[in-house]
Design a protein around this motif. Structure first.
Motif, PDB file in Angstrom:
ATOM      1  N   ASP A 192      -1.965 -36.029 -36.518  1.00  0.00           N
ATOM      2  CA  ASP A 192      -1.685 -36.554 -38.015  1.00  0.00           C
ATOM      3  C   ASP A 192      -1.899 -37.947 -37.879  1.00  0.00           C
ATOM      4  OD1 ASP A 192      -0.639 -36.594 -40.480  1.00  0.00           O
ATOM      5  OD2 ASP A 192       1.144 -35.844 -40.132  1.00  0.00           O
ATOM      6  N   SER A 193      -1.983 -38.622 -39.154  1.00  0.00           N
ATOM      7  CA  SER A 193      -2.403 -39.959 -39.446  1.00  0.00           C
ATOM      8  C   SER A 193      -1.046 -40.694 -39.764  1.00  0.00           C
ATOM      9  CB  SER A 193      -3.274 -40.130 -40.486  1.00  0.00           C
ATOM     10  OG  SER A 193      -2.690 -39.888 -41.808  1.00  0.00           O
ATOM     11  N   ILE A 194      -0.950 -41.941 -39.468  1.00  0.00           N
ATOM     12  CA  ILE A 194      -0.173 -42.678 -39.770  1.00  0.00           C
ATOM     13  C   ILE A 194       0.390 -42.929 -41.334  1.00  0.00           C
ATOM     14  CG2 ILE A 194       0.773 -45.339 -39.837  1.00  0.00           C
ATOM     15  CD1 ILE A 194      -1.203 -45.963 -37.650  1.00  0.00           C
ATOM     16  N   ASP A 195      -0.607 -42.707 -42.028  1.00  0.00           N
ATOM     17  CA  ASP A 195      -0.240 -42.525 -43.501  1.00  0.00           C
ATOM     18  C   ASP A 195       0.355 -41.257 -43.812  1.00  0.00           C
ATOM     19  OD1 ASP A 195      -1.592 -44.924 -44.044  1.00  0.00           O
ATOM     20  OD2 ASP A 195      -3.605 -43.769 -44.745  1.00  0.00           O
ATOM     21  N   TYR A 196       0.044 -40.258 -43.499  1.00  0.00           N
ATOM     22  CA  TYR A 196       0.548 -38.688 -43.895  1.00  0.00           C
ATOM     23  C   TYR A 196       1.948 -38.670 -43.175  1.00  0.00           C
ATOM     24  CZ  TYR A 196      -3.607 -37.087 -46.057  1.00  0.00           C
ATOM     25  OH  TYR A 196      -4.639 -36.804 -46.718  1.00  0.00           O
ATOM     26  N   ALA A 197       1.947 -39.131 -41.821  1.00  0.00           N
ATOM     27  CA  ALA A 197       3.193 -38.808 -40.945  1.00  0.00           C
ATOM     28  C   ALA A 197       4.404 -39.819 -41.675  1.00  0.00           C
ATOM     29  CB  ALA A 197       2.835 -38.929 -39.529  1.00  0.00           C
TER      30      ALA A 197
ATOM     31  N   TRP B  96      -7.264 -51.026 -51.747  1.00  0.00           N
ATOM     32  CA  TRP B  96      -7.881 -50.125 -50.743  1.00  0.00           C
ATOM     33  C   TRP B  96      -6.943 -49.862 -49.580  1.00  0.00           C
ATOM     34  CZ3 TRP B  96     -13.285 -53.111 -51.080  1.00  0.00           C
ATOM     35  CH2 TRP B  96     -13.927 -52.526 -52.149  1.00  0.00           C
ATOM     36  N   ASN B  97      -7.096 -48.807 -49.113  1.00  0.00           N
ATOM     37  CA  ASN B  97      -6.197 -48.521 -47.899  1.00  0.00           C
ATOM     38  C   ASN B  97      -7.149 -49.169 -46.701  1.00  0.00           C
ATOM     39  OD1 ASN B  97      -4.606 -47.695 -45.712  1.00  0.00           O
ATOM     40  ND2 ASN B  97      -4.297 -45.630 -46.592  1.00  0.00           N
TER      41      ASN B  97
ATOM     42  N   LEU C 218      -4.685 -44.193 -22.080  1.00  0.00           N
ATOM     43  CA  LEU C 218      -6.049 -43.338 -22.339  1.00  0.00           C
ATOM     44  C   LEU C 218      -5.293 -41.944 -22.928  1.00  0.00           C
ATOM     45  CD1 LEU C 218      -7.533 -43.861 -18.711  1.00  0.00           C
ATOM     46  CD2 LEU C 218      -8.241 -44.905 -20.815  1.00  0.00           C
ATOM     47  N   GLU C 219      -5.889 -41.334 -23.992  1.00  0.00           N
ATOM     48  CA  GLU C 219      -5.865 -40.273 -24.759  1.00  0.00           C
ATOM     49  C   GLU C 219      -6.462 -39.020 -24.039  1.00  0.00           C
ATOM     50  OE1 GLU C 219      -4.023 -40.835 -29.019  1.00  0.00           O
ATOM     51  OE2 GLU C 219      -6.289 -41.383 -28.686  1.00  0.00           O
ATOM     52  N   PRO C 220      -5.803 -38.033 -23.390  1.00  0.00           N
ATOM     53  CA  PRO C 220      -6.799 -36.945 -22.853  1.00  0.00           C
ATOM     54  C   PRO C 220      -7.525 -36.271 -24.095  1.00  0.00           C
ATOM     55  CG  PRO C 220      -4.632 -36.417 -22.691  1.00  0.00           C
ATOM     56  CD  PRO C 220      -4.751 -37.902 -23.113  1.00  0.00           C
ATOM     57  N   PHE C 221      -6.960 -36.379 -25.099  1.00  0.00           N
ATOM     58  CA  PHE C 221      -7.247 -35.633 -26.406  1.00  0.00           C
ATOM     59  C   PHE C 221      -7.311 -36.508 -27.590  1.00  0.00           C
ATOM     60  CE2 PHE C 221      -5.164 -32.747 -23.812  1.00  0.00           C
ATOM     61  CZ  PHE C 221      -6.390 -31.764 -23.252  1.00  0.00           C
ATOM     62  N   GLY C 222      -8.156 -36.428 -28.652  1.00  0.00           N
ATOM     63  CA  GLY C 222      -7.764 -37.251 -29.859  1.00  0.00           C
ATOM     64  C   GLY C 222      -6.862 -36.433 -30.692  1.00  0.00           C
ATOM     65  N   ARG C 223      -5.620 -37.100 -31.032  1.00  0.00           N
ATOM     66  CA  ARG C 223      -4.669 -36.646 -31.994  1.00  0.00           C
ATOM     67  C   ARG C 223      -4.247 -37.285 -33.136  1.00  0.00           C
ATOM     68  NH1 ARG C 223      -5.833 -32.700 -29.658  1.00  0.00           N
ATOM     69  NH2 ARG C 223      -4.552 -31.279 -28.626  1.00  0.00           N
ATOM     70  N   ASN C 224      -5.356 -38.275 -33.752  1.00  0.00           N
ATOM     71  CA  ASN C 224      -5.157 -39.130 -34.882  1.00  0.00           C
ATOM     72  C   ASN C 224      -4.243 -40.191 -34.632  1.00  0.00           C
ATOM     73  OD1 ASN C 224      -5.338 -39.696 -37.713  1.00  0.00           O
ATOM     74  ND2 ASN C 224      -5.864 -37.876 -38.110  1.00  0.00           N
ATOM     75  N   THR C 225      -4.155 -40.940 -35.403  1.00  0.00           N
ATOM     76  CA  THR C 225      -3.307 -42.364 -35.423  1.00  0.00           C
ATOM     77  C   THR C 225      -1.880 -42.272 -35.254  1.00  0.00           C
ATOM     78  OG1 THR C 225      -3.537 -42.784 -37.935  1.00  0.00           O
ATOM     79  CG2 THR C 225      -5.229 -43.420 -36.482  1.00  0.00           C
ATOM     80  N   ALA C 226      -1.346 -41.371 -35.665  1.00  0.00           N
ATOM     81  CA  ALA C 226       0.127 -41.494 -35.566  1.00  0.00           C
ATOM     82  C   ALA C 226       0.574 -41.158 -34.057  1.00  0.00           C
ATOM     83  CB  ALA C 226       0.942 -40.432 -36.503  1.00  0.00           C
TER      84      ALA C 226
END
Length: 507
Positions: free
Chosen positions: A269-274, A215-216, A96-104
């Motif tokens: 941050d996302s998996i892609d960017y990070a 496509w990604n 459980l994530e208490p806040f959304g912080r993207n996929t990374a």
């Protein structure tokens, strides 16, 4: 019997940990998808929700031993997701994530969870809200990816494009991979040349013509330890925050709650960017003061994939009649072409229309041109600016004990249809501003009212005065259905004082 190491011996199974990332909101699929009941929880393709279909499609991957699924989600969805896994007979871990912080950060928490006992499985990272219609093709490519990931690569899957799509990011594949993969068949894997953002139409057409762009998909495979090493090298601040949050985690049955304050400090941050963009060939990763990073690979995937990001995307993947129409629910079409019509209850009739998306729910109806479905999110933004509930919740709201449907409402009254599943128990509670009348329609209700506890059968009723402590339970083996009539000066859901709750809810 051949012993390990002998020619012809069967290779050991690769331990795969399915990781389902369930953080999307799906605003472009309004009104079916709402902020508190997003698209991954909906059965848009058959009887399974998108999340259930994601979990189910990994069953039977050749050469793999599957660990129980791991789902990362917002705390708001925890009981619905737990129930959906239970219906699949899948016991897993729900982080459980208490806040959304993207996929990374979500993947980093998953990797920490997967290695907590000393194991180092290959993580199969899947968004919960995508559609794949060819499961066999998906599993064949995942089997190949698992061998590469087990050898230390970070693998993503690129969707073979069939149109100049402007709504997706792209991955350019580079040289064929010929690294130290032992007996791995890497014939279709390539080094990642670069990631590119969503292009305009002319650029997308150029990508399609060039032939090396995919496509990604948002699908990834890597060993848990490899991801932790990569995120440590590329974004040590994310790893530090996630490690701190994980060290403060606590288990509650199948739920794992991470440290709230520590996770609040985690960058988004996302998996892609990070990480992934830094693994691409030709990037400046060699300038980082860090250990050598693993190869980033892409494998083409042609398996009927869609991110069903908008209604036109769903129309494309659903079965159509001879006129290109898609209809679900109580729908009548006359002289229509290339139209999607979905009914959640009421009759929807369309006459002589082309290229329309018509979606009916209990409290909202959407009519949109097929070429403008990306703009549905603007309607949701407008609803939020007006503080309207239709952008946040459905009229029917799911709870861990069952559901309620707000059938009618007016000044100083509200009528709800309540369904309590067998064994379900509402909290022991009290309201400051409303009284409640309960009428049992089906099943048996166990009622606590003040100091009294008693049973109600079908066609029996009771009254809960304002300010009286009360609880509703279903002791039977069939769902309890009842009508609740609320009356009072304020009928909001926040007028509740919980004294005891079987599901750990507060307030």
């Amino acid at each position: 019997m051949l012993k390990p190491g002998h020619e012809g011996a069967r290779p050991p199974l690769i331990l795969i940990q399915p990781v389902v990332l369930s953080g999307g909101s799906g605003t472009r699929l309004w009104p079916l998808s709402r902020e508190k009941y997003p698209k991954q929880l909906l059965p848009l393709m058959g009887n399974d929700s998108l999340l259930q279909a994601t979990v189910r499609r990994v069953d039977g991957i050749a050469g793999a031993e599957l660990a129980p699924p791991m789902v990362v989600c917002n705390e708001e969805y925890r009981f619905v997701i737990a129930e959906q896994l239970r219906l699949l007979d899948k016991s897993g871990t729900i982080i459980l994530e208490p806040f959304g912080r993207n996929t990374a950060p979500a993947l980093t928490l998953s990797a920490l969870a997967a290695t907590k006992t000393g194991a180092d499985p290959v993580l199969l990272v899947m968004p919960a809200d995508h559609v794949i219609t060819d499961t066999a093709a998906f599993q064949r490519v995942v089997s190949q990816g698992a061998l590469l990931a087990a050898d230390g690569a970070v693998v993503t899957f690129g969707i073979t494009p069939d149109a100049p799509e402007t709504g997706y990011g792209y991955i350019q594949s580079g040289a064929s991979y010929s690294g130290p993969v032992g007996q791995t068949d890497a014939s279709s894997a390539s080094l990642i040349a670069r990631f590119v953002e969503k292009p305009d139409l002319l650029t997308a057409q150029a990508y399609l013509n060039e032939g090396s762009y995919l496509w990604n998909s948002g699908l990834f495979m890597m060993r848990a330890s490899i991801w932790l090493a990569a995120i440590s090298a590329c974004r040590p601040d994310i790893l530090l925050a996630c490690q701190s949050a994980w060290d403060q985690s606590s288990a509650d049955g199948e739920f794992v709650r991470v440290g709230k304050q520590a996770f609040a400090a985690c960058p988004s941050d996302s998996i892609d960017y990070a990480v992934m963009e830094r693994l691409a060939a030709g990037t400046a990763i060699r300038d980082l003061d860090a250990p050598a990073l693993p190869p980033g690979l892409v494998i083409p995937l042609n398996a009927g994939w869609s991110d069903v990001g908008a209604w036109d995307a769903l129309w494309k993947v659903l079965a159509k009649d001879l006129d290109g129409n898609v209809s679900q629910g109580d729908v009548l079409l006359q002289g229509c072409h290339n139209t999607l019509a979905l009914s959640d209850g009421r009759l929807v009739a369309c006459v002589g229309v082309n290229d329309l998306m018509v979606v009916e729910t209990a409290d909202a109806i959407l009519v949109a041109h097929k070429d403008k479905t990306q703009d549905v999110k603007l309607i949701v933004e407008n609803l939020k600016r007006q503080s309207r509930s239709e952008g946040i919740v459905h009229r029917k709201v799911f709870r861990p004990w069952g559901s309620y449907d707000s059938v009618d409402a007016g000044e100083r009254f509200q009528v709800k249809r309540i369904v309590v599943k067998p064994g379900g128990t509402l909290s022991l509670q009290m309201h400051h501003h409303r009284a409640e009348h309960w009428i049992v329609v089906r099943g048996t209700a166990k009622v606590t009212r003040g100091e009294d506890t008693f049973l109600l059968s079908e066609n029996e009723s009771t009254f809960i005065p304002l300010g009286t402590t009360h609880r509703l339970e279903n002791p039977g083996r069939v769902p309890l259905e009842m009508i609740e009539v609320q009356s009072g000066a304020y009928l909001g859901e926040d007028d509740i004082v919980r004294f005891d709750d079987a599901y750990g809810r507060q307030g």
